[in-house]
Write a protein that holds these residues in place. Structure first.
Motif, PDB file in Angstrom:
ATOM      1  N   GLY A 240    -104.943 -47.905  25.069  1.00  0.00           N
ATOM      2  CA  GLY A 240    -104.797 -46.479  25.337  1.00  0.00           C
ATOM      3  C   GLY A 240    -103.750 -46.273  26.416  1.00  0.00           C
ATOM      4  N   ASP A 241    -104.154 -45.660  27.523  1.00  0.00           N
ATOM      5  CA  ASP A 241    -103.226 -45.426  28.634  1.00  0.00           C
ATOM      6  C   ASP A 241    -103.394 -46.437  29.756  1.00  0.00           C
ATOM      7  OD1 ASP A 241    -102.229 -43.259  27.324  1.00  0.00           O
ATOM      8  OD2 ASP A 241    -103.441 -41.773  28.399  1.00  0.00           O
ATOM      9  N   ILE A 242    -104.220 -47.467  29.559  1.00  0.00           N
ATOM     10  CA  ILE A 242    -104.542 -48.423  30.617  1.00  0.00           C
ATOM     11  C   ILE A 242    -103.898 -49.774  30.314  1.00  0.00           C
ATOM     12  CG2 ILE A 242    -106.397 -49.558  31.895  1.00  0.00           C
ATOM     13  CD1 ILE A 242    -106.298 -46.528  32.248  1.00  0.00           C
ATOM     14  N   VAL A 243    -103.321 -50.388  31.367  1.00  0.00           N
ATOM     15  CA  VAL A 243    -102.785 -51.748  31.228  1.00  0.00           C
ATOM     16  C   VAL A 243    -103.959 -52.711  31.198  1.00  0.00           C
ATOM     17  CG1 VAL A 243    -101.354 -53.527  32.281  1.00  0.00           C
ATOM     18  CG2 VAL A 243    -100.658 -51.131  32.429  1.00  0.00           C
TER      19      VAL A 243
ATOM     20  N   GLY B  34     -86.543 -42.276  41.156  1.00  0.00           N
ATOM     21  CA  GLY B  34     -86.047 -40.937  40.848  1.00  0.00           C
ATOM     22  C   GLY B  34     -86.080 -40.607  39.367  1.00  0.00           C
ATOM     23  N   MET B  35     -86.465 -41.571  38.543  1.00  0.00           N
ATOM     24  CA  MET B  35     -86.553 -41.327  37.108  1.00  0.00           C
ATOM     25  C   MET B  35     -87.859 -40.607  36.795  1.00  0.00           C
ATOM     26  SD  MET B  35     -83.774 -42.680  35.873  1.00  0.00           S
ATOM     27  CE  MET B  35     -84.101 -42.931  34.139  1.00  0.00           C
ATOM     28  N   GLU B  36     -87.785 -39.476  36.178  1.00  0.00           N
ATOM     29  CA  GLU B  36     -88.988 -38.701  35.853  1.00  0.00           C
ATOM     30  C   GLU B  36     -89.569 -39.194  34.536  1.00  0.00           C
ATOM     31  OE1 GLU B  36     -88.137 -34.569  35.995  1.00  0.00           O
ATOM     32  OE2 GLU B  36     -87.523 -34.603  38.112  1.00  0.00           O
ATOM     33  N   LEU B  37     -90.227 -40.334  34.626  1.00  0.00           N
ATOM     34  CA  LEU B  37     -90.828 -40.950  33.442  1.00  0.00           C
ATOM     35  C   LEU B  37     -92.321 -40.654  33.427  1.00  0.00           C
ATOM     36  CD1 LEU B  37     -89.141 -44.464  33.641  1.00  0.00           C
ATOM     37  CD2 LEU B  37     -88.532 -42.613  32.097  1.00  0.00           C
ATOM     38  N   PRO B  38     -92.914 -40.436  32.252  1.00  0.00           N
ATOM     39  CA  PRO B  38     -94.370 -40.289  32.180  1.00  0.00           C
ATOM     40  C   PRO B  38     -95.049 -41.624  32.496  1.00  0.00           C
ATOM     41  CG  PRO B  38     -93.395 -40.325  29.974  1.00  0.00           C
ATOM     42  CD  PRO B  38     -92.253 -40.268  30.945  1.00  0.00           C
ATOM     43  N   LEU B  39     -96.260 -41.555  33.050  1.00  0.00           N
ATOM     44  CA  LEU B  39     -96.980 -42.774  33.431  1.00  0.00           C
ATOM     45  C   LEU B  39     -97.178 -43.698  32.244  1.00  0.00           C
ATOM     46  CD1 LEU B  39     -99.736 -41.703  35.992  1.00  0.00           C
ATOM     47  CD2 LEU B  39     -97.764 -43.193  36.361  1.00  0.00           C
ATOM     48  N   LYS B  40     -97.401 -43.139  31.060  1.00  0.00           N
ATOM     49  CA  LYS B  40     -97.595 -43.977  29.864  1.00  0.00           C
ATOM     50  C   LYS B  40     -96.352 -44.826  29.610  1.00  0.00           C
ATOM     51  CE  LYS B  40     -99.676 -44.958  25.824  1.00  0.00           C
ATOM     52  NZ  LYS B  40     -98.678 -45.744  25.136  1.00  0.00           N
ATOM     53  N   ALA B  41     -95.163 -44.256  29.756  1.00  0.00           N
ATOM     54  CA  ALA B  41     -93.929 -45.015  29.534  1.00  0.00           C
ATOM     55  C   ALA B  41     -93.762 -46.104  30.591  1.00  0.00           C
ATOM     56  CB  ALA B  41     -92.731 -44.067  29.551  1.00  0.00           C
TER      57      ALA B  41
ATOM     58  N   LEU C 121     -96.582 -51.100  41.282  1.00  0.00           N
ATOM     59  CA  LEU C 121     -95.359 -51.125  40.478  1.00  0.00           C
ATOM     60  C   LEU C 121     -95.072 -49.744  39.879  1.00  0.00           C
ATOM     61  CD1 LEU C 121     -95.780 -54.544  38.616  1.00  0.00           C
ATOM     62  CD2 LEU C 121     -94.183 -54.031  40.470  1.00  0.00           C
ATOM     63  N   GLU C 122     -96.116 -49.057  39.433  1.00  0.00           N
ATOM     64  CA  GLU C 122     -95.945 -47.695  38.919  1.00  0.00           C
ATOM     65  C   GLU C 122     -95.333 -46.791  39.988  1.00  0.00           C
ATOM     66  OE1 GLU C 122     -99.645 -46.146  37.616  1.00  0.00           O
ATOM     67  OE2 GLU C 122    -100.023 -47.759  36.184  1.00  0.00           O
ATOM     68  N   THR C 123     -95.896 -46.865  41.193  1.00  0.00           N
ATOM     69  CA  THR C 123     -95.413 -46.019  42.289  1.00  0.00           C
ATOM     70  C   THR C 123     -93.958 -46.317  42.619  1.00  0.00           C
ATOM     71  OG1 THR C 123     -97.643 -45.964  43.226  1.00  0.00           O
ATOM     72  CG2 THR C 123     -95.840 -45.333  44.683  1.00  0.00           C
ATOM     73  N   MET C 124     -93.604 -47.617  42.637  1.00  0.00           N
ATOM     74  CA  MET C 124     -92.235 -47.989  42.999  1.00  0.00           C
ATOM     75  C   MET C 124     -91.235 -47.584  41.913  1.00  0.00           C
ATOM     76  SD  MET C 124     -92.637 -51.600  45.061  1.00  0.00           S
ATOM     77  CE  MET C 124     -93.522 -52.469  43.780  1.00  0.00           C
ATOM     78  N   VAL C 125     -91.662 -47.585  40.650  1.00  0.00           N
ATOM     79  CA  VAL C 125     -90.781 -47.103  39.585  1.00  0.00           C
ATOM     80  C   VAL C 125     -90.498 -45.616  39.781  1.00  0.00           C
ATOM     81  CG1 VAL C 125     -90.626 -46.624  37.111  1.00  0.00           C
ATOM     82  CG2 VAL C 125     -91.414 -48.862  37.894  1.00  0.00           C
ATOM     83  N   LEU C 126     -91.524 -44.863  40.154  1.00  0.00           N
ATOM     84  CA  LEU C 126     -91.339 -43.426  40.397  1.00  0.00           C
ATOM     85  C   LEU C 126     -90.395 -43.175  41.572  1.00  0.00           C
ATOM     86  CD1 LEU C 126     -95.038 -42.206  39.923  1.00  0.00           C
ATOM     87  CD2 LEU C 126     -93.108 -41.828  38.371  1.00  0.00           C
TER      88      LEU C 126
END
Length: 453
Positions: A399-402, A356-363, A348-353
């Motif tokens: 933290g940064d982990i789901v 084209g939205m340059e979002l940080p992984l944390k967001a 899901l993270e990869t598909m959000v990227l």
């Protein structure tokens, strides 16, 4: 040279002559076998087919009625002019009729409810999936041209096309079965056709229990999750049963809710009355007019949906789906390809990227953890059975982990029983899900005994 040596030399010479003769006979037999058509009535079928087409052209009539066409074919086959033995006439008539009105040699496979998938690897190899196992059939197309005619017949029925300029196509049959075709020059073995059949009667929850795909407690919990408006992702590999499970889960949506389904090819079968079915559209010959899943998800938000069901997220539409789940469209359902709940989050993270939205992984992970409540992992085991191998709750962020926790899991030690099936068992992990409060808040009863191991 002695007498014994001369006799020995003559024996060797005779053996060489016999070896050469045997090789000649084998080569001749091979040539005859290769030249001999596998279908003894191939030429007769072509003559009858041509005769029927010629008669239709002369009369100017297009016969669309299946019974009328079968009568014409049957009359021709029983004509003594073609000298077909009586014992073979019915088979020849059926083959001819399938070529003219159906899908050639795969027509009988399409009509057989035991086969869930049909795979044509060039004109000479036709496989089927029977009870989760792949089997090679003895059916064949006459040649590549015959197979291409059938592919063109399938795709032209819904206004699609396939040729060297556009050698890949997705289509569907009249009953909704999903079709994919890819032809040379992309395919090096000739035209390849894959049909995932669409069951006339969708598989029910009771059938899943009978098949051993899950336990009653797991089913009760999933039903409560759907009725309690949790956002659910069904993950798994190809042919693992994701769409089947999505159909079962969708059946628990209350009748008084407005449902919008979005798919590449419509497969979700809903019995509720208030359902809007949307289907993506590929580009035309000029490369224009494409309507993507993302376009449809954005449009669905303006249609006042109570539930949004996306057949599968595989690209940039994932971001819009997550935002919909986070902005009041609770109870949304979708599927994706992944091998584990943790892989699902990463995918899901990869598909959000990909949006084209340059979002940080944390967001992105914050979006995923707040949008998705449950990940249901579906797998097809090596013995052909399909199981829900885990039901996992997305708890939040650490933290940064789901952070996730398993509610139910399926475990096997790899041993098989006398019927060749894996020996395994489902069990609850004993964890009480955090989402129970949300489920109860939506007026759905929950039984704590479901989670006792």
């Amino acid at each position: 040279m002695g007498l014994l040596e001369r006799i020995d030399g003559q024996k060797k010479l005779q053996a060489q002559k016999e070896s050469v003769e045997i090789e000649k006979e084998e080569a001749a037999a091979k040539t005859v076998t290769e030249d001999m058509p596998e279908d003894p009535y191939l030429d007769v079928k072509r003559r009858i087919h041509t005769a029927i087409i010629d008669e239709m052209n002369k009369s100017g009539k297009v016969i669309s009625d299946r019974e009328a066409m079968y009568k014409i074919v049957d009359d021709k086959v029983n004509d003594d002019e073609f000298m077909i033995p009586r014992i073979d006439r019915v088979k020849v008539a059926i083959d001819l009729f399938n070529d003219i009105m159906g899908y050639g040699p795969i027509e009988e496979l399409i009509q057989n409810p035991n086969y869930s998938e049909i795979m044509v690897n060039g004109p000479d190899k036709i496989y089927v999936e029977d009870k989760g196992k792949l089997k090679l059939t003895d059916l064949k197309f006459r040649d590549e041209e015959h197979l291409m005619n059938i592919i063109n017949r399938i795709v032209s029925n819904i206004g699609r096309h396939v040729d060297e300029a556009s050698p890949m196509v997705d289509a569907r049959l009249a009953d909704g079965s999903r079709v994919n075709a890819i032809i040379p020059p992309l395919s090096l073995i000739g035209p390849v056709l894959t049909i995932r059949k669409f069951g006339k009667k969708p598989i029910t929850a009771q059938q899943l229990l009978k098949f051993g795909s899950l336990t009653p407690n797991m089913l009760h919990f999933l039903e409560a999750c759907v009725r309690g408006k949790l956002n659910i992702v069904v993950a798994g590999g190809t042919g693992s049963g994701k769409t089947t499970l999505l159909n079962v889960l969708s059946s628990y949506i209350p009748e008084d809710e407005r449902i919008v389904t979005i798919e590449d090819a419509a497969e979700v079968q809903l019995k509720q009355e208030h359902v809007i079915t949307l289907e993506a559209r590929p580009a035309n010959l000029e490369g224009k007019g494409a309507v993507t899943i993302r376009n449809l998800v954005k449009n669905a938000l303006r249609m006042r949906p109570d539930r949004i069901i996306v057949g599968e997220v595989r690209s940039e539409e994932t971001l819009d789906m997550l935002q919909a789940m986070n902005t009041g469209h609770d109870g949304s359902l979708t599927t994706t390809h992944a091998n584990s709940p943790r892989d699902t989050v990463a995918r899901l993270e990869t598909m959000v990227l990909m949006s084209g939205m340059e979002l940080p992984l944390k967001a992105i992970r914050d979006q995923i953890s707040s949008a998705i409540d449950i990940i249901v992992q579906q797998s097809r085991l090596r013995d052909g059975t399909r199981k829900i191998t885990s039901i996992t709750e997305v708890v939040g962020m650490e933290g940064d982990i789901v952070s996730m926790q398993d509610i139910f899991v399926y475990e096997t030690d790899g041993t098989v029983d006398t019927s060749g099936k894996f020996v395994g068992k489902f069990h609850a992990t004993g964890v009480r899900p955090n989402c129970l409060e949300k489920i109860r808040g939506n007026g759905v009863a929950v039984n704590n005994e479901w989670f006792a191991d």
